[in-house]
Write a protein that holds these residues in place. Structure first.
Motif, short mmCIF file in Angstrom:
data_model
loop_
_atom_site.label_atom_id
_atom_site.label_comp_id
_atom_site.label_asym_id
_atom_site.label_seq_id
_atom_site.Cartn_x
_atom_site.Cartn_y
_atom_site.Cartn_z
N LYS A 9 0.83 -1.21 0.00
CA LYS A 9 0.00 0.00 0.00
C LYS A 9 0.86 1.26 0.00
CE LYS A 9 -3.62 -2.22 2.71
NZ LYS A 9 -4.22 -2.27 4.05
N TYR A 10 1.87 1.27 0.85
CA TYR A 10 2.70 2.47 0.97
C TYR A 10 3.64 2.64 -0.22
CZ TYR A 10 0.69 3.19 5.51
OH TYR A 10 -0.20 3.42 6.52
N VAL A 11 4.06 1.54 -0.84
CA VAL A 11 4.86 1.64 -2.06
C VAL A 11 4.00 2.23 -3.17
CG1 VAL A 11 6.04 0.31 -3.87
CG2 VAL A 11 6.52 -0.16 -1.46
N TYR A 12 2.76 1.74 -3.31
CA TYR A 12 1.84 2.29 -4.30
C TYR A 12 1.65 3.79 -4.08
CZ TYR A 12 -2.36 3.21 -7.04
OH TYR A 12 -3.25 3.74 -7.93
N ASP A 13 1.40 4.17 -2.83
CA ASP A 13 1.21 5.58 -2.49
C ASP A 13 2.45 6.40 -2.89
OD1 ASP A 13 -0.11 7.86 -1.07
OD2 ASP A 13 1.57 7.60 0.32
N TYR A 14 3.63 5.88 -2.57
CA TYR A 14 4.87 6.60 -2.88
C TYR A 14 5.05 6.79 -4.38
CZ TYR A 14 9.77 7.65 -3.55
OH TYR A 14 10.93 8.23 -3.97
N ASN A 101 3.80 14.03 3.16
CA ASN A 101 4.80 13.51 2.22
C ASN A 101 4.61 12.03 1.93
OD1 ASN A 101 6.20 15.96 2.07
ND2 ASN A 101 7.28 15.49 3.96
N GLY A 102 3.83 11.35 2.72
CA GLY A 102 3.68 9.90 2.60
C GLY A 102 4.59 9.20 3.60
N LEU A 103 4.13 8.10 4.13
CA LEU A 103 4.86 7.37 5.16
C LEU A 103 6.23 6.90 4.67
CD1 LEU A 103 4.88 5.98 7.99
CD2 LEU A 103 4.06 3.96 6.81
N LEU A 104 6.29 6.37 3.47
CA LEU A 104 7.54 5.82 2.98
C LEU A 104 8.63 6.90 2.87
CD1 LEU A 104 8.18 2.92 2.36
CD2 LEU A 104 7.77 3.39 -0.05
N LEU A 105 8.28 8.06 2.36
CA LEU A 105 9.27 9.14 2.27
C LEU A 105 9.64 9.65 3.67
CD1 LEU A 105 11.04 10.94 0.55
CD2 LEU A 105 9.12 12.52 0.35
N ASP A 106 8.68 9.79 4.56
CA ASP A 106 8.98 10.21 5.93
C ASP A 106 9.94 9.23 6.60
OD1 ASP A 106 7.31 12.39 5.64
OD2 ASP A 106 5.69 11.56 6.86
N TRP A 107 9.67 7.95 6.43
CA TRP A 107 10.52 6.91 7.02
C TRP A 107 11.92 6.99 6.41
CZ3 TRP A 107 13.22 2.97 4.77
CH2 TRP A 107 13.82 2.06 5.65
N TRP A 108 11.99 7.14 5.09
CA TRP A 108 13.29 7.17 4.42
C TRP A 108 14.14 8.34 4.90
CZ3 TRP A 108 16.61 4.30 2.04
CH2 TRP A 108 17.68 4.90 1.40
N VAL A 109 13.56 9.51 5.08
CA VAL A 109 14.31 10.69 5.52
C VAL A 109 14.94 10.43 6.89
CG1 VAL A 109 14.06 13.10 6.28
CG2 VAL A 109 13.03 12.33 4.14
N VAL A 110 14.17 9.87 7.81
CA VAL A 110 14.70 9.57 9.15
C VAL A 110 15.78 8.50 9.06
CG1 VAL A 110 14.14 8.63 11.42
CG2 VAL A 110 12.60 10.28 10.34
N PHE A 111 15.51 7.42 8.32
CA PHE A 111 16.49 6.35 8.17
C PHE A 111 17.79 6.90 7.60
CE2 PHE A 111 18.60 3.70 5.03
CZ PHE A 111 19.10 2.70 5.85
N TRP A 112 17.71 7.68 6.53
CA TRP A 112 18.92 8.16 5.86
C TRP A 112 19.73 9.07 6.77
CZ3 TRP A 112 21.64 6.24 2.26
CH2 TRP A 112 22.66 6.98 1.67
N ASP A 113 19.06 9.97 7.51
CA ASP A 113 19.78 10.86 8.42
C ASP A 113 20.53 10.06 9.48
OD1 ASP A 113 18.86 13.05 7.04
OD2 ASP A 113 17.36 13.63 8.54
N VAL A 114 19.88 9.06 10.05
CA VAL A 114 20.53 8.24 11.09
C VAL A 114 21.65 7.41 10.48
CG1 VAL A 114 20.16 6.34 12.71
CG2 VAL A 114 18.53 8.23 12.61
N HIS A 115 21.43 6.86 9.30
CA HIS A 115 22.46 6.06 8.63
C HIS A 115 23.70 6.91 8.37
CE1 HIS A 115 24.32 3.19 5.95
NE2 HIS A 115 24.44 4.15 5.04
N ILE A 116 23.51 8.11 7.83
CA ILE A 116 24.65 8.99 7.55
C ILE A 116 25.36 9.37 8.85
CG2 ILE A 116 25.28 11.31 6.73
CD1 ILE A 116 24.67 9.36 4.48
#
Length: 170
Positions: A9-14, A101-116
């Motif tokens: 569902k969230y991939v479709y939304d993204y 922004n959609g859940l997937l993009l919100d999740w990705w932003v947090v993940f990427w910041d922490v990963h970096i």
């Protein structure tokens, strides 16, 4: 299975939000059972002359029995023998959690910041403060847990006091 369905569902939304409408239609066809509805503001594929883009997937059938608008151009109004519709609407999806922004993009932003922040791939100035602070906190918590585990693995220390209040021995 529930987790995979939620991710679908969230991939479709993204992909729909990003404007990958043909890809969204293809995904909707492959992921049967997505809670799709036709809305007036859904984007259209095709042009006014009725040309559907080459390679476009067939439109999915919305799960909603009654579309949210009176415009039913698409699979809900077409019979099996009828010609393809002049254009195809890319349906919306019903989501349990919806953000700007959609859940997937919100999740990705947090993940990427922490990963970096955890990999130090950027200069400290390039790492958001909240991510840097989170990573520092996680490192401190891990170090404290290791120290506690080491204390417990050594057993009773010789510096502990006995029943008489003296160190070690009797």
């Amino acid at each position: 299975m529930v987790h995979e369905s939620s991710l679908d569902k969230y991939v479709y939304d993204y992909i729909k939000r990003r404007g990958y409408h043909q890809t969204a239609l293809c995904l909707a066809n492959e992921c049967k059972g997505l809670p799709l509805v036709i809305a007036a503001d859904d984007p259209q594929l095709g042009d006014p002359q009725g040309q559907i883009p080459h390679g476009a997937c067939a439109p999915p059938v919305p799960s909603s029995a009654s579309p949210t608008t009176s415009d039913t151009t698409g699979p809900a109004s077409a019979s099996a023998d009828a010609a393809p519709p002049p254009y195809v609407r890319v349906p919306s999806i019903i989501l349990p959690y919806n953000s700007h922004n959609g859940l997937l993009l919100d999740w990705w932003v947090v993940f990427w910041d922490v990963h970096i922040a955890s990999r130090n791939l950027l200069q400290p100035a390039g790492v958001p403060d909240r991510a840097r602070i989170y990573v520092q906190h996680q490192h401190q918590a891990q170090a404290q847990a290791q120290r506690q585990a080491q204390r417990h693995s050594r057993g009773p220390s010789s510096t502990t006091l006995n029943a008489n209040g003296k160190r070690g021995g009797r």
